[in-house]
Scaffold this motif. Structure first.
Motif, PDB file in Angstrom:
ATOM      1  N   GLY A 333      25.479 -39.028 -51.838  1.00  0.00           N
ATOM      2  CA  GLY A 333      26.759 -39.057 -51.129  1.00  0.00           C
ATOM      3  C   GLY A 333      27.947 -39.153 -52.073  1.00  0.00           C
ATOM      4  N   LYS A 334      27.693 -39.537 -53.329  1.00  0.00           N
ATOM      5  CA  LYS A 334      28.770 -39.583 -54.315  1.00  0.00           C
ATOM      6  C   LYS A 334      29.059 -38.172 -54.830  1.00  0.00           C
ATOM      7  CE  LYS A 334      28.223 -44.360 -55.892  1.00  0.00           C
ATOM      8  NZ  LYS A 334      29.617 -44.775 -55.547  1.00  0.00           N
ATOM      9  N   ASN A 335      30.216 -38.035 -55.473  1.00  0.00           N
ATOM     10  CA  ASN A 335      30.676 -36.704 -55.893  1.00  0.00           C
ATOM     11  C   ASN A 335      30.942 -36.632 -57.382  1.00  0.00           C
ATOM     12  OD1 ASN A 335      31.154 -35.337 -53.126  1.00  0.00           O
ATOM     13  ND2 ASN A 335      32.237 -37.300 -52.948  1.00  0.00           N
ATOM     14  N   TYR A 336      30.689 -35.443 -57.923  1.00  0.00           N
ATOM     15  CA  TYR A 336      31.059 -35.152 -59.305  1.00  0.00           C
ATOM     16  C   TYR A 336      31.931 -33.899 -59.307  1.00  0.00           C
ATOM     17  CZ  TYR A 336      30.910 -33.876 -64.213  1.00  0.00           C
ATOM     18  OH  TYR A 336      31.282 -33.551 -65.501  1.00  0.00           O
ATOM     19  N   LYS A 337      33.213 -34.111 -59.585  1.00  0.00           N
ATOM     20  CA  LYS A 337      34.186 -33.003 -59.624  1.00  0.00           C
ATOM     21  C   LYS A 337      34.090 -32.125 -58.376  1.00  0.00           C
ATOM     22  CE  LYS A 337      34.562 -32.915 -64.650  1.00  0.00           C
ATOM     23  NZ  LYS A 337      34.493 -32.133 -65.901  1.00  0.00           N
ATOM     24  N   GLY A 338      34.048 -32.794 -57.224  1.00  0.00           N
ATOM     25  CA  GLY A 338      34.059 -32.084 -55.953  1.00  0.00           C
ATOM     26  C   GLY A 338      32.709 -31.657 -55.434  1.00  0.00           C
ATOM     27  N   LYS A 339      31.662 -31.862 -56.218  1.00  0.00           N
ATOM     28  CA  LYS A 339      30.317 -31.485 -55.781  1.00  0.00           C
ATOM     29  C   LYS A 339      29.546 -32.742 -55.408  1.00  0.00           C
ATOM     30  CE  LYS A 339      30.132 -27.264 -58.559  1.00  0.00           C
ATOM     31  NZ  LYS A 339      29.404 -26.526 -59.640  1.00  0.00           N
ATOM     32  N   THR A 340      28.892 -32.711 -54.243  1.00  0.00           N
ATOM     33  CA  THR A 340      28.236 -33.895 -53.692  1.00  0.00           C
ATOM     34  C   THR A 340      26.759 -33.960 -54.068  1.00  0.00           C
ATOM     35  OG1 THR A 340      29.736 -33.822 -51.784  1.00  0.00           O
ATOM     36  CG2 THR A 340      27.754 -35.182 -51.565  1.00  0.00           C
ATOM     37  N   ILE A 341      26.323 -35.173 -54.417  1.00  0.00           N
ATOM     38  CA  ILE A 341      24.905 -35.412 -54.665  1.00  0.00           C
ATOM     39  C   ILE A 341      24.218 -35.607 -53.315  1.00  0.00           C
ATOM     40  CG2 ILE A 341      23.193 -36.983 -55.665  1.00  0.00           C
ATOM     41  CD1 ILE A 341      25.248 -37.630 -57.848  1.00  0.00           C
ATOM     42  N   THR A 342      23.327 -34.703 -52.966  1.00  0.00           N
ATOM     43  CA  THR A 342      22.628 -34.764 -51.683  1.00  0.00           C
ATOM     44  C   THR A 342      21.165 -35.164 -51.824  1.00  0.00           C
ATOM     45  OG1 THR A 342      22.127 -32.401 -51.837  1.00  0.00           O
ATOM     46  CG2 THR A 342      24.145 -33.031 -50.657  1.00  0.00           C
ATOM     47  N   GLY A 343      20.665 -35.193 -53.054  1.00  0.00           N
ATOM     48  CA  GLY A 343      19.268 -35.532 -53.302  1.00  0.00           C
ATOM     49  C   GLY A 343      18.935 -35.337 -54.761  1.00  0.00           C
ATOM     50  N   SER A 344      17.649 -35.326 -55.074  1.00  0.00           N
ATOM     51  CA  SER A 344      17.221 -35.277 -56.476  1.00  0.00           C
ATOM     52  C   SER A 344      17.558 -33.958 -57.164  1.00  0.00           C
ATOM     53  CB  SER A 344      15.715 -35.538 -56.563  1.00  0.00           C
ATOM     54  OG  SER A 344      14.977 -34.554 -55.857  1.00  0.00           O
ATOM     55  N   THR A 345      17.520 -32.848 -56.421  1.00  0.00           N
ATOM     56  CA  THR A 345      17.796 -31.549 -57.038  1.00  0.00           C
ATOM     57  C   THR A 345      19.258 -31.417 -57.415  1.00  0.00           C
ATOM     58  OG1 THR A 345      15.980 -30.515 -55.805  1.00  0.00           O
ATOM     59  CG2 THR A 345      17.626 -29.048 -56.752  1.00  0.00           C
ATOM     60  N   SER A 346      20.154 -31.784 -56.505  1.00  0.00           N
ATOM     61  CA  SER A 346      21.588 -31.689 -56.813  1.00  0.00           C
ATOM     62  C   SER A 346      21.969 -32.664 -57.922  1.00  0.00           C
ATOM     63  CB  SER A 346      22.432 -31.933 -55.562  1.00  0.00           C
ATOM     64  OG  SER A 346      22.137 -33.184 -54.985  1.00  0.00           O
ATOM     65  N   PHE A 347      21.366 -33.869 -57.913  1.00  0.00           N
ATOM     66  CA  PHE A 347      21.619 -34.820 -59.005  1.00  0.00           C
ATOM     67  C   PHE A 347      21.211 -34.204 -60.338  1.00  0.00           C
ATOM     68  CE2 PHE A 347      20.014 -37.945 -62.015  1.00  0.00           C
ATOM     69  CZ  PHE A 347      21.055 -38.848 -62.103  1.00  0.00           C
ATOM     70  N   SER A 348      20.019 -33.615 -60.378  1.00  0.00           N
ATOM     71  CA  SER A 348      19.492 -33.049 -61.624  1.00  0.00           C
ATOM     72  C   SER A 348      20.347 -31.885 -62.115  1.00  0.00           C
ATOM     73  CB  SER A 348      18.040 -32.592 -61.422  1.00  0.00           C
ATOM     74  OG  SER A 348      17.231 -33.663 -61.009  1.00  0.00           O
ATOM     75  N   ASN A 349      20.762 -31.035 -61.199  1.00  0.00           N
ATOM     76  CA  ASN A 349      21.600 -29.900 -61.584  1.00  0.00           C
ATOM     77  C   ASN A 349      22.966 -30.338 -62.107  1.00  0.00           C
ATOM     78  OD1 ASN A 349      20.339 -27.249 -61.212  1.00  0.00           O
ATOM     79  ND2 ASN A 349      20.065 -27.855 -59.085  1.00  0.00           N
ATOM     80  N   LEU A 350      23.577 -31.286 -61.410  1.00  0.00           N
ATOM     81  CA  LEU A 350      24.888 -31.767 -61.840  1.00  0.00           C
ATOM     82  C   LEU A 350      24.799 -32.492 -63.181  1.00  0.00           C
ATOM     83  CD1 LEU A 350      26.323 -33.043 -58.434  1.00  0.00           C
ATOM     84  CD2 LEU A 350      27.144 -31.084 -59.772  1.00  0.00           C
ATOM     85  N   LEU A 351      23.740 -33.280 -63.371  1.00  0.00           N
ATOM     86  CA  LEU A 351      23.543 -33.990 -64.644  1.00  0.00           C
ATOM     87  C   LEU A 351      23.382 -32.999 -65.790  1.00  0.00           C
ATOM     88  CD1 LEU A 351      23.001 -36.615 -66.267  1.00  0.00           C
ATOM     89  CD2 LEU A 351      20.588 -36.391 -65.613  1.00  0.00           C
ATOM     90  N   LEU A 352      22.626 -31.946 -65.558  1.00  0.00           N
ATOM     91  CA  LEU A 352      22.425 -30.934 -66.598  1.00  0.00           C
ATOM     92  C   LEU A 352      23.734 -30.223 -66.922  1.00  0.00           C
ATOM     93  CD1 LEU A 352      20.460 -29.421 -68.454  1.00  0.00           C
ATOM     94  CD2 LEU A 352      19.930 -27.900 -66.543  1.00  0.00           C
ATOM     95  N   ASP A 353      24.485 -29.872 -65.911  1.00  0.00           N
ATOM     96  CA  ASP A 353      25.763 -29.176 -66.128  1.00  0.00           C
ATOM     97  C   ASP A 353      26.784 -30.077 -66.816  1.00  0.00           C
ATOM     98  OD1 ASP A 353      24.787 -26.880 -64.943  1.00  0.00           O
ATOM     99  OD2 ASP A 353      25.636 -27.329 -62.966  1.00  0.00           O
ATOM    100  N   ALA A 354      26.808 -31.337 -66.415  1.00  0.00           N
ATOM    101  CA  ALA A 354      27.844 -32.244 -66.908  1.00  0.00           C
ATOM    102  C   ALA A 354      27.534 -32.826 -68.278  1.00  0.00           C
ATOM    103  CB  ALA A 354      28.049 -33.388 -65.905  1.00  0.00           C
ATOM    104  N   GLN A 355      26.260 -33.184 -68.517  1.00  0.00           N
ATOM    105  CA  GLN A 355      25.923 -33.941 -69.725  1.00  0.00           C
ATOM    106  C   GLN A 355      24.788 -33.328 -70.547  1.00  0.00           C
ATOM    107  OE1 GLN A 355      27.360 -36.510 -71.127  1.00  0.00           O
ATOM    108  NE2 GLN A 355      28.897 -36.979 -69.575  1.00  0.00           N
TER     109      GLN A 355
END
Length: 397
Positions: A333-355
């Motif tokens: 439910g938290k957001n990274y630069k406008g993109k919402t974490i909806t589960g493990s896949t979105s968390f993993s993708n955002l983490l890879l893109d960001a860091q």
């Protein structure tokens, strides 16, 4: 022209997208920290490599019996006797092309269409697909964090039916690192005997244990459960021999015979050189194993403490293997630069893109509120990766 309907139902690995993206980033020169490794980051011990060279020099490069050479089977029997207090003879052993192939052969041998196989969740991602490939039906039983991700009596009995053919038991466990105690194994064994289903006991991480934890093979409890258990093991994790592809199964002679027939018409024998080297491995010293486990233990303690020090993250201390589940449920439910974490896949993708940190989404293991990290990587990489994960979490809103 229609393709196989059953084969079309087999899903691709849920980790493929992130893995492919991470590899492309690395190829482009980006400093990616990968926590996905499912293999020890150590070299195969030199005495095993020397044994392979010797086998080559001696011309042991031809076909062997499809189910493995007798000397290796006897070495495996001795290993079971010494390490697990289990008595098997060579006709009760099959050597396969890795433990994964061993599991595949088991399900092909024991399952008929519609048979159910109980799989505790989180689970190793290939279990359900192998069951489906054999015409079976995966039946998942969710484990709980407060139970150290181990199945309990009530939840297990709730999924046992007249169609239950087998249960998969993976201890030490991938992806959670949980290890079953003797009373928990007795509970499973009693239910298996009472309800007449097989236990497929995947013990590939047997040697990688911490805090004085002991590995107990469920087959060693009594003669009844031994008769209903197929014990799967191999050399890939303990001796850092993942690429050598040697796994094995111990079980009832009639089942092993069927598995041998299947293997003779599919892959034939495992690699001959690897088989002869494995004889030496099983008979040789375990100093390399102890050294690796000691190093894994240091990394385990560091990554556990580091995860639990980050607000919004938590984990359970693993007792075996070299994986840890990072609970991200508080971040959904938290957001990274406008993109919402909806589960493990979105968390993993955002983490890879960001860091530039690659982790394995928990949904691949049947749990979407966590991701898996392997600490089979250097301490420097772990520190760097955890620094980046902490920075990522702090940027969420």
């Amino acid at each position: 022209m229609e393709l196989s309907r059953s084969a079309m139902k087999i899903t691709a690995s849920a980790t493929l997208e992130i893995d492919s993206k991470a590899k492309k980033m690395k190829a482009d020169g980006i400093d990616v920290v990968g926590f996905g490794a499912g293999e020890p980051d150590f070299d195969t011990p030199s005495f095993i490599i020397d044994a392979a060279k010797k086998a080559l020099d001696e011309g042991k490069t031809r076909y062997t019996p499809a189910s493995g050479v007798l000397e290796l089977k006897e070495a495996i029997c001795n290993k079971f006797k010494k390490d697990n207090s289990l008595d098997y003879n060579s006709k009760q052993i099959i050597v396969c092309n890795g433990a994964k192939h061993a599991l595949y052969n088991i399900f092909q041998a024991i399952l008929n269409p519609g048979d159910e196989v109980i799989i505790p969740s989180p689970y190793w991602l290939s279990y359900p697909e192998m069951v489906k490939m054999a015409g079976g039906i995966p039946v998942f039983v969710e484990t709980k964090k407060e139970d150290q991700f181990k199945v309990n009596y009530d939840d297990l009995t709730s999924v046992i039916t007249s169609h239950t053919k087998a249960m998969i038991l993976n201890s030490p466990n991938n992806p959670t690192g949980s290890v079953y105690k003797i009373d928990e194994l007795k509970m499973i064994a009693d239910l298996a005997v009472k309800n007449k289903f097989f236990v497929v006991s995947d013990e590939i991480y047997e040697e990688i244990l911490y805090d004085g934890t002991k590995h107990i093979s469920i087959a060693s409890l009594n003669s009844q459960i031994k008769d209903q258990t197929l014990v799967v093991n191999g050399l890939s994790k303990s001796f850092a021999m993942t690429g050598w592809r040697i796994g094995y199964v111990a079980g009832r002679e009639d089942i092993i015979s069927v598995m041998s027939n299947i293997q003779s018409h599919s892959t034939s024998n495992p690699n001959s050189i690897a088989q002869y080297a494995s004889i030496t491995a099983l008979k040789g010293p375990k100093e390399s194993v102890k050294k690796a486990v000691s190093e894994f233990d240091k990394r385990r303690k560091y990554i556990y403490n580091r995860i639990n020090s980050i607000v919004g993250l938590s984990t359970v201390m693993p007792k075996g293997a070299f994986y840890i589940m990072l609970d991200v449920s508080q971040l959904i439910g938290k957001n990274y630069k406008g993109k919402t974490i909806t589960g493990s896949t979105s968390f993993s993708n955002l983490l890879l893109d960001a860091q530039n940190v690659a982790v394995v989404p928990g949904i691949a293991f049947g749990i979407d509120s966590a991701v898996r990290l392997s600490y089979a990587t250097s301490t420097d990489n772990i520190i760097k990766g955890m620094d980046r994960i902490e920075a990522f979490v702090k940027e969420l809103d």
